[in-house]
Motif scaffolding. Sequence first.
Motif, short mmCIF file in Angstrom:
data_model
loop_
_atom_site.label_atom_id
_atom_site.label_comp_id
_atom_site.label_asym_id
_atom_site.label_seq_id
_atom_site.Cartn_x
_atom_site.Cartn_y
_atom_site.Cartn_z
N LYS A 82 0.85 -1.19 0.00
CA LYS A 82 0.00 0.00 0.00
C LYS A 82 0.88 1.24 0.00
CE LYS A 82 -3.80 -2.19 2.58
NZ LYS A 82 -4.67 -2.27 1.39
N VAL A 83 0.49 2.21 -0.79
CA VAL A 83 1.23 3.47 -0.86
C VAL A 83 0.26 4.64 -0.74
CG1 VAL A 83 1.17 3.53 -3.38
CG2 VAL A 83 2.95 4.79 -2.15
N ASP A 84 0.67 5.64 0.00
CA ASP A 84 -0.15 6.84 0.22
C ASP A 84 0.81 8.02 0.26
OD1 ASP A 84 -1.69 8.96 1.18
OD2 ASP A 84 -2.76 7.73 2.64
N VAL A 85 0.81 8.83 -0.81
CA VAL A 85 1.76 9.94 -0.89
C VAL A 85 1.05 11.25 -1.16
CG1 VAL A 85 3.69 8.48 -1.63
CG2 VAL A 85 2.21 9.52 -3.34
N THR A 86 1.63 12.31 -0.63
CA THR A 86 1.09 13.66 -0.80
C THR A 86 2.14 14.53 -1.47
OG1 THR A 86 -0.34 13.46 1.14
CG2 THR A 86 0.21 15.68 0.41
N ILE A 87 1.70 15.28 -2.49
CA ILE A 87 2.61 16.09 -3.30
C ILE A 87 2.22 17.56 -3.15
CG2 ILE A 87 3.44 16.51 -5.64
CD1 ILE A 87 2.31 13.61 -6.25
N PRO A 88 3.11 18.39 -2.61
CA PRO A 88 2.79 19.81 -2.44
C PRO A 88 2.87 20.56 -3.77
CG PRO A 88 5.01 19.38 -1.65
CD PRO A 88 4.44 18.06 -2.07
N ASN A 119 -2.82 29.41 -3.99
CA ASN A 119 -2.78 28.52 -2.82
C ASN A 119 -3.35 27.15 -3.17
OD1 ASN A 119 -1.90 30.46 -0.63
ND2 ASN A 119 -3.70 31.54 -1.41
N PRO A 120 -2.67 26.42 -4.06
CA PRO A 120 -3.22 25.14 -4.50
C PRO A 120 -3.19 24.09 -3.41
CG PRO A 120 -0.98 25.40 -5.30
CD PRO A 120 -1.36 26.70 -4.67
N ALA A 121 -4.20 23.25 -3.39
CA ALA A 121 -4.24 22.13 -2.45
C ALA A 121 -3.20 21.11 -2.86
CB ALA A 121 -5.62 21.50 -2.44
N ASP A 122 -2.69 20.38 -1.89
CA ASP A 122 -1.76 19.30 -2.18
C ASP A 122 -2.43 18.25 -3.04
OD1 ASP A 122 0.06 20.58 -0.54
OD2 ASP A 122 -0.27 19.23 1.17
N ALA A 123 -1.65 17.59 -3.90
CA ALA A 123 -2.13 16.43 -4.62
C ALA A 123 -1.88 15.20 -3.76
CB ALA A 123 -1.41 16.29 -5.96
N ARG A 124 -2.66 14.13 -3.99
CA ARG A 124 -2.49 12.92 -3.19
C ARG A 124 -2.80 11.69 -4.04
NH1 ARG A 124 -5.96 11.23 2.24
NH2 ARG A 124 -4.61 9.50 2.90
N PHE A 125 -1.96 10.68 -3.89
CA PHE A 125 -2.20 9.40 -4.54
C PHE A 125 -2.30 8.32 -3.48
CE2 PHE A 125 -0.72 5.32 -6.24
CZ PHE A 125 -1.57 5.17 -7.33
N VAL A 126 -3.40 7.56 -3.52
CA VAL A 126 -3.62 6.47 -2.57
C VAL A 126 -3.88 5.21 -3.38
CG1 VAL A 126 -5.01 5.61 -0.66
CG2 VAL A 126 -4.61 8.07 -0.89
N SER A 127 -3.05 4.20 -3.19
CA SER A 127 -3.21 2.96 -3.96
C SER A 127 -4.46 2.20 -3.53
CB SER A 127 -1.97 2.08 -3.79
OG SER A 127 -1.85 1.63 -2.44
N THR A 128 -5.04 1.50 -4.50
CA THR A 128 -6.19 0.64 -4.23
C THR A 128 -5.92 -0.81 -4.61
OG1 THR A 128 -7.12 1.23 -6.39
CG2 THR A 128 -7.88 2.50 -4.49
N ALA A 129 -4.92 -1.05 -5.47
CA ALA A 129 -4.57 -2.41 -5.87
C ALA A 129 -3.16 -2.44 -6.43
CB ALA A 129 -5.55 -2.94 -6.91
N VAL A 130 -2.46 -3.55 -6.16
CA VAL A 130 -1.11 -3.76 -6.69
C VAL A 130 -1.06 -5.14 -7.33
CG1 VAL A 130 1.34 -4.00 -6.12
CG2 VAL A 130 -0.05 -2.27 -4.94
N VAL A 131 -0.57 -5.19 -8.55
CA VAL A 131 -0.37 -6.47 -9.23
C VAL A 131 1.11 -6.55 -9.60
CG1 VAL A 131 -0.97 -7.94 -11.17
CG2 VAL A 131 -2.72 -6.48 -10.12
N THR A 140 -2.62 0.55 -9.11
CA THR A 140 -3.83 1.33 -9.37
C THR A 140 -4.21 2.09 -8.11
OG1 THR A 140 -4.60 -0.30 -10.96
CG2 THR A 140 -6.24 1.22 -10.09
N GLY A 141 -4.64 3.32 -8.29
CA GLY A 141 -5.04 4.11 -7.14
C GLY A 141 -5.82 5.33 -7.53
N ASN A 142 -6.16 6.13 -6.56
CA ASN A 142 -6.90 7.37 -6.79
C ASN A 142 -5.97 8.56 -6.65
OD1 ASN A 142 -9.49 6.17 -7.20
ND2 ASN A 142 -9.63 5.82 -4.99
#
Length: 210
Positions: A82-88, A119-131, A140-142
């Motif tokens: 699982k990966v959860d990253v935030t990009i400023p 003042n842009p909001a941070d971007a974020r990627f949260v995985s939902t599946a790994v193959v 795959t993620g959002n």
Amino acid sequence: MRRFVLLLAPLALAAPLIAQAPASPPGSNNPAAVTGGTYTVDPGHTQVIWTLDHLGFSPYSGIFGDVTGTLTIDPKNPNAAKVDVTIPVSKVTTASAGLTEHLLRPGKAGGKPDFFGANPADARFVSTAVVANGQKARITGNLTLNGVTRPVTLDASFHGAGKAPAQMGGKENVGFRATTTIRRSEFGLGFGVPMVGDEVKLDIAAAFQK
């Protein structure tokens, strides 16, 4: 000249550590070097490089840095990662001060900005599946960008893992490379399309430590 000196400063500070470093890199591209657990992003060595077409003449790139987040991985069950990253987004960097300013400037007369705005909001990627397939994986993620969330699939490959030397912190490290392509208009960032490309290629160097 001042900017060049600033770029060289980290190298100068690291010189004593480099002089004491082992003769070969501590990282290995053997997956057996990966240990399980939860890692945090190494923000100094993680970057998201974006590239799009400029008027059909040439590609143009910029960088998002100072990424934060976590990776949880079990080498015996890579599909459970699982990966959860935030990009400023506010820290976007380009080779042109004028373009960087344009990306972050507010809209004229209080209107909608052309790109991210002041003042842009941070971007974020949260995985939902790994193959996983050997040293490669489809993740795959959002992705949430500019207030819009859409599914995205990353093509990732293992780069290396191992323990850093004690004088460099002694932490366990693992790194990956990942690529994907998004359409910026789908995230409400369609200014200039099609003169400036809608498709944005993302080339990600992801470094994690624990």
